[in-house]
Write an enzyme that holds these catalytic residues in place. Structure first.
Site, short mmCIF file in Angstrom:
data_model
loop_
_atom_site.label_atom_id
_atom_site.label_comp_id
_atom_site.label_asym_id
_atom_site.label_seq_id
_atom_site.Cartn_x
_atom_site.Cartn_y
_atom_site.Cartn_z
N HIS A 71 -3.88 -5.10 -0.03
CA HIS A 71 -3.52 -5.65 1.28
C HIS A 71 -3.56 -7.17 1.28
CE1 HIS A 71 -3.54 -1.90 3.72
NE2 HIS A 71 -4.27 -1.49 2.72
N CYS A 99 0.83 -1.21 0.00
CA CYS A 99 0.00 0.00 0.00
C CYS A 99 0.87 1.27 0.00
CB CYS A 99 -0.97 -0.02 1.17
SG CYS A 99 -2.39 1.08 0.94
N GLU A 124 -2.68 -9.08 3.60
CA GLU A 124 -3.10 -9.53 4.93
C GLU A 124 -4.60 -9.40 5.13
OE1 GLU A 124 -2.97 -5.17 5.43
OE2 GLU A 124 -1.80 -6.64 4.31
#
Length: 389
Positions: free
Chosen positions: A331, A246, A333
């Protein structure tokens, strides 16, 4: 109690207040997630922003401490269509209302969030004020026009000191520009020895920690507001494997000579399709960013575009043609969102191992430092001692 949301173009929304009393100014944005409002509230990348949820029912499953992505929420305001005061979920420990009250965040419900979202999509993100005061609209507008949006969000949300999450495998230095807890969870699950450093850590300070790889985290705001990080990345590029997420992706691009610019309304949600140009496969990703790497700035750099957004064709992934470094705009995650892209953490560790195999005679950085003339300060000696563990 009544609350009002005033946009800089003069549009006024009047609804019901929840959360804390008071007023705040920020950039109003929207998130398209159906679930995950707690992770949105606690994502440091939203620092300085008033977040609008496009899904109409918010608060129905409450708040669970285990689902936080940081120690506290960082949003500057919360806008929903319907706020559910009584959650129904066995994991719920308290409500959205109590969470916002605890951290002094103003919320507003019972407004037309669809109209607000369409306005942002048409005109772009804009400055706004969220308030529970009864002052005249003219006075509020005067204050809103005079206010200046913050540019120091990264320093506000970053850790102020080094800390570690010990592991038995590769040591990864995570540069915290506003890192979500999910990044640490993914690295720790893979056995990594994670060392988290502040956003203003220098290249030398990172070297003294003897990393096997460096991960540049997500974070809020304009990447050009963090020029010291760009210099740090440029200095370490090629010396250690690097993975950017990001904001880390944008900073990596700037360090390699590319450019970034602000998007009209950004990407925020858990349903953004991204195409991997190498495999031709499409992934559904979790995203939260208002800036992007400019496509026409890649020419003349050593960067290769690896992923694009299927909706607007913006750059979603990059890799360096010479050095072991890559980045993604989304992202991996997740939290909230799909975990389709968690394999990128495995790719990062594979890159680290290959880098070490290709340079078998290279001593650890801590040993290099130890061999230098004894000119370290007391603080440097302390960091060196940690690096040798």
């Amino acid at each position: 109690m009544q609350a009002r949301l005033l946009l800089e173009d003069g549009t006024l929304f009047t609804g019901k207040a929840f959360g804390s009393e008071g007023e705040s100014v920020g950039e109003v944005v929207f998130n398209t997630g159906i679930t995950g409002y707690q992770e949105v509230l606690s994502d440091p990348s939203y620092c300085g922003q008033i977040v609008t949820m496009t899904y109409p029912l918010i608060g129905n499953y409450g708040i669970a401490r285990d689902d936080f992505e940081s120690i506290r929420p960082f949003v500057h305001g919360f806008v929903v269509r319907q706020h559910e005061e009584v959650p129904s979920n066995w994991r719920a420990q308290y409500t959205v209302d109590s969470l916002l009250k605890e951290y002094g965040i103003v919320g507003i419900s019972d407004i037309d969030t669809r109209m607000l979202t369409r306005k942002i999509r048409h005109h772009g993100v804009m400055k706004a004020m969220l308030t529970t005061s009864t002052r005249r609209v003219e006075d509020l507008m005067e204050q809103l026009k005079a206010s200046v949006l913050m540019t120091d969000q990264v320093s506000r949300v970053s850790t102020k000191s080094v800390f570690s999450c010990p592991g038995t495998k590769e040591r990864v230095v995570l540069v915290d520009f506003g890192a979500k807890s999910g990044i640490i969870r993914d690295l720790s699950t893979r056995g990594c020895d994670v060392v988290v450093v502040p956003q203003d850590a220098t290249a030398d300070q990172i070297r003294r920690l003897a990393p096997d790889g460096i991960l540049l985290s997500n974070g809020p705001g304009d990447p050009k507001d963090v020029p010291h990080a760009v210099r740090m990345i440029a200095e370490l590029l090629g010396e250690f494997p690097i993975f950017g997420i990001c904001l880390g992706h944008q900073l990596f691009a700037l360090a390699c000579g590319a450019d970034t610019d602000k998007m009209k309304f950004g990407h925020r949600g858990g349903n953004h399709p991204v195409k991997d140009l190498e495999s031709n496969r499409c992934y559904i990703t979790s995203q939260n960013h208002g800036y992007a790497v400019m496509d026409d700035s890649i020419a003349g750099t050593n960067l290769i575009v690896t992923h694009i957004n299927n909706n607007d064709k913006t750059i979603e992934g990059l890799k360096h043609a010479v050095h072991p470094a890559f980045s993604v705009q989304y992202h991996p995650e997740a939290a909230p969102g799909p975990f389709d892209s968690s394999y990128l953490f495995d790719d990062f560790l594979t890159m680290i191992r290959k880098f070490k195999q290709d340079r078998p005679g290279l001593p650890r950085q801590a040993e290099i430092i130890a061999a230098r003339p004894n000119r370290q300060s007391a603080a440097e000696k302390g960091e060196l001692a940690y690096a040798k563990k």
